[in-house]
Design a protein around this motif. Structure first.
Motif, PDB file in Angstrom:
ATOM      1  N   ALA A   1      47.343  52.192  45.710  1.00 50.16           N
ATOM      2  CA  ALA A   1      46.940  53.581  45.519  1.00 50.16           C
ATOM      3  C   ALA A   1      47.880  54.555  46.221  1.00 50.16           C
ATOM      4  CB  ALA A   1      45.517  53.783  46.017  1.00 50.16           C
TER       5      ALA A   1
ATOM      6  N   ASN B   1      44.389  46.986  46.844  1.00 45.24           N
ATOM      7  CA  ASN B   1      44.030  48.228  46.157  1.00 45.24           C
ATOM      8  C   ASN B   1      44.453  49.448  46.957  1.00 45.24           C
ATOM      9  OD1 ASN B   1      42.242  46.079  45.059  1.00 45.24           O
ATOM     10  ND2 ASN B   1      41.356  47.749  43.872  1.00 45.24           N
TER      11      ASN B   1
ATOM     12  N   PRO C   1      41.100  51.802  41.985  1.00 40.47           N
ATOM     13  CA  PRO C   1      41.660  50.794  41.077  1.00 40.47           C
ATOM     14  C   PRO C   1      43.115  50.491  41.435  1.00 40.47           C
ATOM     15  CG  PRO C   1      40.559  52.548  39.856  1.00 40.47           C
ATOM     16  CD  PRO C   1      40.666  53.014  41.278  1.00 40.47           C
ATOM     17  N   MET C   2      43.529  49.257  41.185  1.00 41.40           N
ATOM     18  CA  MET C   2      44.907  48.828  41.431  1.00 41.40           C
ATOM     19  C   MET C   2      45.562  48.485  40.102  1.00 41.40           C
ATOM     20  SD  MET C   2      46.164  45.396  43.440  1.00 41.40           S
ATOM     21  CE  MET C   2      47.823  44.737  43.223  1.00 41.40           C
ATOM     22  N   THR C   3      46.770  49.016  39.897  1.00 38.99           N
ATOM     23  CA  THR C   3      47.560  48.674  38.720  1.00 38.99           C
ATOM     24  C   THR C   3      48.960  48.288  39.173  1.00 38.99           C
ATOM     25  OG1 THR C   3      48.236  50.981  38.409  1.00 38.99           O
ATOM     26  CG2 THR C   3      46.261  50.240  37.226  1.00 38.99           C
TER      27      THR C   3
ATOM     28  N   ARG D   1      36.965  51.099  47.017  1.00 40.84           N
ATOM     29  CA  ARG D   1      38.392  50.834  46.798  1.00 40.84           C
ATOM     30  C   ARG D   1      38.830  51.457  45.475  1.00 40.84           C
ATOM     31  NH1 ARG D   1      36.943  45.853  49.371  1.00 40.84           N
ATOM     32  NH2 ARG D   1      38.314  45.366  51.121  1.00 40.84           N
TER      33      ARG D   1
ATOM     34  N   ALA E   1      38.120  43.282  43.892  1.00 38.19           N
ATOM     35  CA  ALA E   1      39.026  44.171  44.616  1.00 38.19           C
ATOM     36  C   ALA E   1      39.491  43.487  45.897  1.00 38.19           C
ATOM     37  CB  ALA E   1      38.330  45.482  44.950  1.00 38.19           C
TER      38      ALA E   1
ATOM     39  N   ARG F   1      43.689  45.136  39.841  1.00 35.39           N
ATOM     40  CA  ARG F   1      42.329  44.857  40.301  1.00 35.39           C
ATOM     41  C   ARG F   1      41.470  46.076  40.017  1.00 35.39           C
ATOM     42  NH1 ARG F   1      40.976  40.928  43.953  1.00 35.39           N
ATOM     43  NH2 ARG F   1      42.578  39.581  44.854  1.00 35.39           N
ATOM     44  N   LYS F   2      40.204  45.839  39.802  1.00 35.69           N
ATOM     45  CA  LYS F   2      39.292  46.944  39.568  1.00 35.69           C
ATOM     46  C   LYS F   2      38.990  47.686  40.871  1.00 35.69           C
ATOM     47  CE  LYS F   2      36.944  45.179  35.452  1.00 35.69           C
ATOM     48  NZ  LYS F   2      35.637  44.872  34.839  1.00 35.69           N
ATOM     49  N   GLY F   3      38.732  48.980  40.710  1.00 35.83           N
ATOM     50  CA  GLY F   3      38.193  49.736  41.819  1.00 35.83           C
ATOM     51  C   GLY F   3      36.720  49.431  41.965  1.00 35.83           C
TER      52      GLY F   3
ATOM     53  N   SER G   1      38.328  50.261  36.022  1.00 38.38           N
ATOM     54  CA  SER G   1      39.748  49.945  35.912  1.00 38.38           C
ATOM     55  C   SER G   1      40.646  51.169  36.004  1.00 38.38           C
ATOM     56  CB  SER G   1      40.024  49.221  34.581  1.00 38.38           C
ATOM     57  OG  SER G   1      39.338  47.985  34.538  1.00 38.38           O
TER      58      SER G   1
ATOM     59  N   ARG H   1      32.252  48.594  39.038  1.00 36.58           N
ATOM     60  CA  ARG H   1      33.663  48.214  38.939  1.00 36.58           C
ATOM     61  C   ARG H   1      34.317  49.017  37.825  1.00 36.58           C
ATOM     62  NH1 ARG H   1      34.409  43.558  42.616  1.00 36.58           N
ATOM     63  NH2 ARG H   1      32.317  43.431  43.511  1.00 36.58           N
TER      64      ARG H   1
END
Length: 402
Positions: free
Chosen positions: A354, A350, A312-314, A310, A346, A201-203, A278, A276
């Motif tokens: 992190a 997230n 970024p989520m990977t 928030r 997001a 998800r994007k930050g 990534s 937003r």
């Protein structure tokens, strides 16, 4: 990776099919209680209803705590002790996260029109928050109920219900982070992306930009003024050029206010900017380039509140084994595949990602139209999604190992 014997996912899904009408009834019960992020009485009533529904299906929790949200909805945790060997002394601990607040103003329900069937004749059900994300809440409760009824060993499960996700999880973030650190894995019951789980998800940044100029009479002495509106307009145009869609970075000015009267050179103007990204590298680049923007009139002061909401989520290393296990469960259900995807929005996942902790998002509803008047779910997908979460919980009686 280790996993303990668990109830067959196919059997859990079959059982979910048998009680699907009851699960849908619970979904609609939650939808009928409106819970706008800005309606504190409605949020309080909604959380009371959600707790009551959880207790009806699962009994009294072994531990619960309600965290006051102040100007936001409260956060509630309900913990049900595991039933596996050594439960509480090394058994798995699963955190199920879901928000009960919605973007819809109180009163929206009265004018909501139910959607017609899809082009292929599939039934749809609509309502404010039904897709994002009250269906996921009900499915999560029923997932644990069905897993417990199977009689197989189970991990400890904590539900975390928060009432401020749609406005940035301002009060619930520390509660979520603390709960995730105490659990072995976190499953976020947000809606799927057309059936896919969300692993990236994007930050998000919610920036406020303020321009302070010099007021003057627009007719008698315009040269004495320095327009905050003109300067902020220049800033907004320049900020849009900082976006880099090819790198996943978008910048949108969604709010713009300023001035005091038509015949006054504006002394003040503000803009709300949604950003937003990534990656953390893009976050740093955006910060630097926005700070470097200059406007043509040096008498106007530009101030930027860099409010990154928030990260970024990977798909981190800790989450990869969890995704693999979810796919095993999906295969046991008879699914051909369980895709994963990256999305622009997001969520509370997230925060967990992190921290480097295992998390999967998008374990909830199948449908479409989040934050739109046409928001809906496909009720025929409720058994499979409930069975997926139930089967995955049943496979987590021990902490994951790479």
């Amino acid at each position: 990776m280790t996993a303990s014997p668990a109830p067959a996912a196919a059997a859990l899904t079959t059982r979910a099919q048998e009680v699907s009408s009851r699960i849908v009834d619970d979904i609609l019960t939650l939808v009928r209680q409106e819970t706008s992020s800005y309606d504190l009485p409605g949020l309080a009533a909604g959380l009371d209803l959600l707790r009551e529904l959880t207790v009806q299906r699962l009994g009294q929790p072994d531990h619960e705590h309600r965290y006051p949200g102040g100007e936001c909805g409260d956060t509630l945790t309900l913990t049900y002790a595991g039933t596996g060997t050594g439960a509480g002394t090394g058994a798995g601990h699963v955190l199920l996260v879901g928000h009960y607040d919605t973007v819809w103003p109180t009163g929206t329900l009265a004018g909501w029109e139910q959607p017609g069937a899809s082009e292929d004749g599939r039934e749809k059900l609509g309502g404010p928050g039904i897709f994002d994300m009250k269906t996921g809440l009900a499915q999560g409760i029923w997932a644990l109920k069905l897993a417990r009824e199977s009689g197989a060993p189970l991990p400890t499960v904590t539900f975390l219900f928060n009432g401020d996700e749609e406005i940035g999880s301002l009060s619930s973030r520390p509660v979520i982070e603390e709960a995730a650190q105490k659990a072995d894995v976190t499953l976020v019951l947000e809606p799927t992306a057309h059936g896919a789980v969300k692993t990236a998800r994007k930050g998000t940044g919610i920036f406020q930009v303020t321009a302070t100029g010099v007021e003057a009479h627009a007719g008698l002495a315009p040269q004495d003024g320095a327009s905050a509106i003109t300067a902020l307009s220049e800033f907004v145009v320049a900020a849009a050029k900082v976006a880099a869609p090819d790198r996943g970075t978008t910048i949108n000015t969604g709010l713009f206010r300023g001035g005091s009267a038509i015949n006054v050179v504006a002394g003040q103007a503000t803009a709300g900017v949604d950003i937003r990204v990534s990656s953390e590298a893009e976050q740093a680049r955006v910060d630097e380039e926005l700070d470097a923007i200059k406007v043509s009139d040096p008498r106007v002061r530009i101030e930027i509140d860099h409010a990154w909401n928030r990260p970024p989520m990977t798909l981190n290393a800790a989450s990869a084994p969890l995704l693999a296990l979810a796919r095993e469960v999906a295969r046991e259900q008879g699914r051909d595949s369980l895709p994963d995807t990256a999305v622009g929005g997001a969520s509370d996942a997230n925060f967990v990602a992190a921290l480097g902790l295992p998390v999967l998002c998008g374990m909830g509803a199948v449908g479409d139209g989040a934050h739109a008047q046409g928001e809906f779910i496909y009720p025929d997908t409720v058994p499979a999604q409930t069975g997926l979460v139930a089967g995955l919980v049943g496979r987590l009686t021990q902490p994951l190992r790479d």
